[in-house]
Design a protein around this motif. Sequence first.
Motif, PDB file in Angstrom:
ATOM      1  N   CYS A 165       0.898  -1.492   0.079  1.00 22.46           N
ATOM      2  CA  CYS A 165      -0.106  -0.144   0.012  1.00 22.46           C
ATOM      3  C   CYS A 165       0.932   1.386   0.012  1.00 22.46           C
ATOM      4  N   TYR A 166       1.985   1.342  -0.557  1.00 17.53           N
ATOM      5  CA  TYR A 166       2.870   2.539  -0.714  1.00 17.53           C
ATOM      6  C   TYR A 166       2.447   3.308  -1.797  1.00 17.53           C
ATOM      7  N   GLU A 167       1.713   2.915  -2.857  1.00 15.28           N
ATOM      8  CA  GLU A 167       1.515   3.715  -3.976  1.00 15.28           C
ATOM      9  C   GLU A 167      -0.327   3.713  -4.259  1.00 15.28           C
ATOM     10  N   LYS A 168      -0.540   4.834  -4.679  1.00 17.86           N
ATOM     11  CA  LYS A 168      -2.109   4.639  -4.632  1.00 17.86           C
ATOM     12  C   LYS A 168      -2.614   3.836  -5.580  1.00 17.86           C
ATOM     13  N   PRO A 169      -2.114   3.894  -6.939  1.00 21.52           N
ATOM     14  CA  PRO A 169      -2.942   3.222  -7.903  1.00 21.52           C
ATOM     15  C   PRO A 169      -2.598   1.787  -7.533  1.00 21.52           C
ATOM     16  N   MET A 170      -1.610   1.174  -7.167  1.00 21.19           N
ATOM     17  CA  MET A 170      -1.359  -0.171  -7.018  1.00 21.19           C
ATOM     18  C   MET A 170      -2.211  -0.518  -5.481  1.00 21.19           C
ATOM     19  N   LEU A 198      -4.429 -12.372   4.380  1.00 23.96           N
ATOM     20  CA  LEU A 198      -3.753 -11.923   5.270  1.00 23.96           C
ATOM     21  C   LEU A 198      -2.612 -10.789   4.861  1.00 23.96           C
ATOM     22  N   MET A 199      -2.611  -9.753   5.388  1.00 27.12           N
ATOM     23  CA  MET A 199      -1.827  -8.634   4.861  1.00 27.12           C
ATOM     24  C   MET A 199      -1.207  -7.874   5.832  1.00 27.12           C
ATOM     25  N   GLY A 200       0.254  -7.905   5.606  1.00 26.12           N
ATOM     26  CA  GLY A 200       1.273  -7.092   6.815  1.00 26.12           C
ATOM     27  C   GLY A 200       1.292  -5.772   6.153  1.00 26.12           C
ATOM     28  N   ASP A 201       0.993  -4.661   7.006  1.00 26.67           N
ATOM     29  CA  ASP A 201       1.419  -3.368   6.570  1.00 26.67           C
ATOM     30  C   ASP A 201       1.894  -2.436   7.702  1.00 26.67           C
ATOM     31  N   PRO A 202       3.129  -1.727   7.735  1.00 31.74           N
ATOM     32  CA  PRO A 202       3.712  -1.028   8.578  1.00 31.74           C
ATOM     33  C   PRO A 202       3.489   0.297   8.746  1.00 31.74           C
ATOM     34  N   GLY A 203       2.085   0.628   8.441  1.00 29.28           N
ATOM     35  CA  GLY A 203       1.530   2.192   8.140  1.00 29.28           C
ATOM     36  C   GLY A 203       1.853   2.956   6.845  1.00 29.28           C
ATOM     37  N   LYS A 221      -8.806   2.585   5.164  1.00 24.37           N
ATOM     38  CA  LYS A 221      -9.322   2.655   6.375  1.00 24.37           C
ATOM     39  C   LYS A 221     -10.384   1.441   7.146  1.00 24.37           C
ATOM     40  N   ASP A 222     -10.977   0.913   6.075  1.00 12.96           N
ATOM     41  CA  ASP A 222     -12.069   0.007   6.549  1.00 12.96           C
ATOM     42  C   ASP A 222     -11.864  -1.350   5.710  1.00 12.96           C
ATOM     43  N   GLY A 223     -12.674  -2.327   6.330  1.00 11.65           N
ATOM     44  CA  GLY A 223     -12.622  -3.529   5.815  1.00 11.65           C
ATOM     45  C   GLY A 223     -11.264  -4.521   6.190  1.00 11.65           C
ATOM     46  N   TRP A 267      -2.825  -7.726   8.903  1.00 18.17           N
ATOM     47  CA  TRP A 267      -4.397  -7.779   8.832  1.00 18.17           C
ATOM     48  C   TRP A 267      -5.136  -8.817   8.301  1.00 18.17           C
ATOM     49  N   ARG A 268      -6.360  -9.172   8.763  1.00 13.29           N
ATOM     50  CA  ARG A 268      -7.446 -10.194   7.962  1.00 13.29           C
ATOM     51  C   ARG A 268      -8.396  -9.153   6.898  1.00 13.29           C
ATOM     52  N   VAL A 269      -8.176  -9.328   5.491  1.00 10.57           N
ATOM     53  CA  VAL A 269      -8.901  -8.596   4.706  1.00 10.57           C
ATOM     54  C   VAL A 269     -10.315  -9.140   4.515  1.00 10.57           C
ATOM     55  N   GLU A 270     -11.279  -8.278   4.742  1.00  9.10           N
ATOM     56  CA  GLU A 270     -12.765  -8.882   4.613  1.00  9.10           C
ATOM     57  C   GLU A 270     -13.247  -8.558   3.194  1.00  9.10           C
TER      58      GLU A 270
END
Length: 217
Positions: free
Chosen positions: A150-155, A174-179, A185-187, A213-216
């Motif tokens: 999630c470091y670039e908006k289009p991607m 399952l997704m890992g993200d360091p901020g 913001k949701d899901g 995170w678990r992606v819903e």
Amino acid sequence: MSDIDRAAFIRANTAPEAPALVPELTLLTASEITPLWQATEATLAAKDLPPPFWAFPWAGGQAVARHVLDHPELVRGARVLDFAAGSGLIAIAAAKAGAAAVMAVEIDAYAIAAIGLNARLNGVAVTAVERDVVGQPLTDIDVVLVGDVCYEKPMAERVMAWLRALAGDGLVILMGDPGRTYLPKDGLVPLATYRVPTTLELEDRTHRDSVVWRVEA
């Protein structure tokens, strides 16, 4: 460049190293990103190549790998896909945790070579596939593991829409993200948070708090 040449290049420009949060595993890792990037461009006589993401254990991926090793029931006996696999860290962790089959997908040929080398280094079987799978159904996969996308908006927008669709099909995501800036913001359901030591070569701080995170749907 052939697969053999890519493997030789990777061996010549990296060294085996244990990721800080996942010391059980070993990856061929570069000490600095810029010289490696320049060396890759020089070897291929090309410019505007993607950064060598495959040469480093990124914070989001380390968090997912740690979580999978600590909770092997998440992948044990499952068919697992490591998306945008980079070094193959998450795929290797899933194989170590008892997944029935592990596929690592990437669009970078160097990453594919690195995944193969790293899998052998850790004594596990990982199928590395060079393909853009975003938007495609995954009928032969049970669990999708993702680190740091999630470091670039289009991607981020393109990938998250696809991951939500897969979750709607019944897959565990399952997704890992360091901020990163473009994390939705949701899901997302938080499962665990890990403080990952990082290098100023890659990040703007010495630690990143990475959430799995678990992606819903």
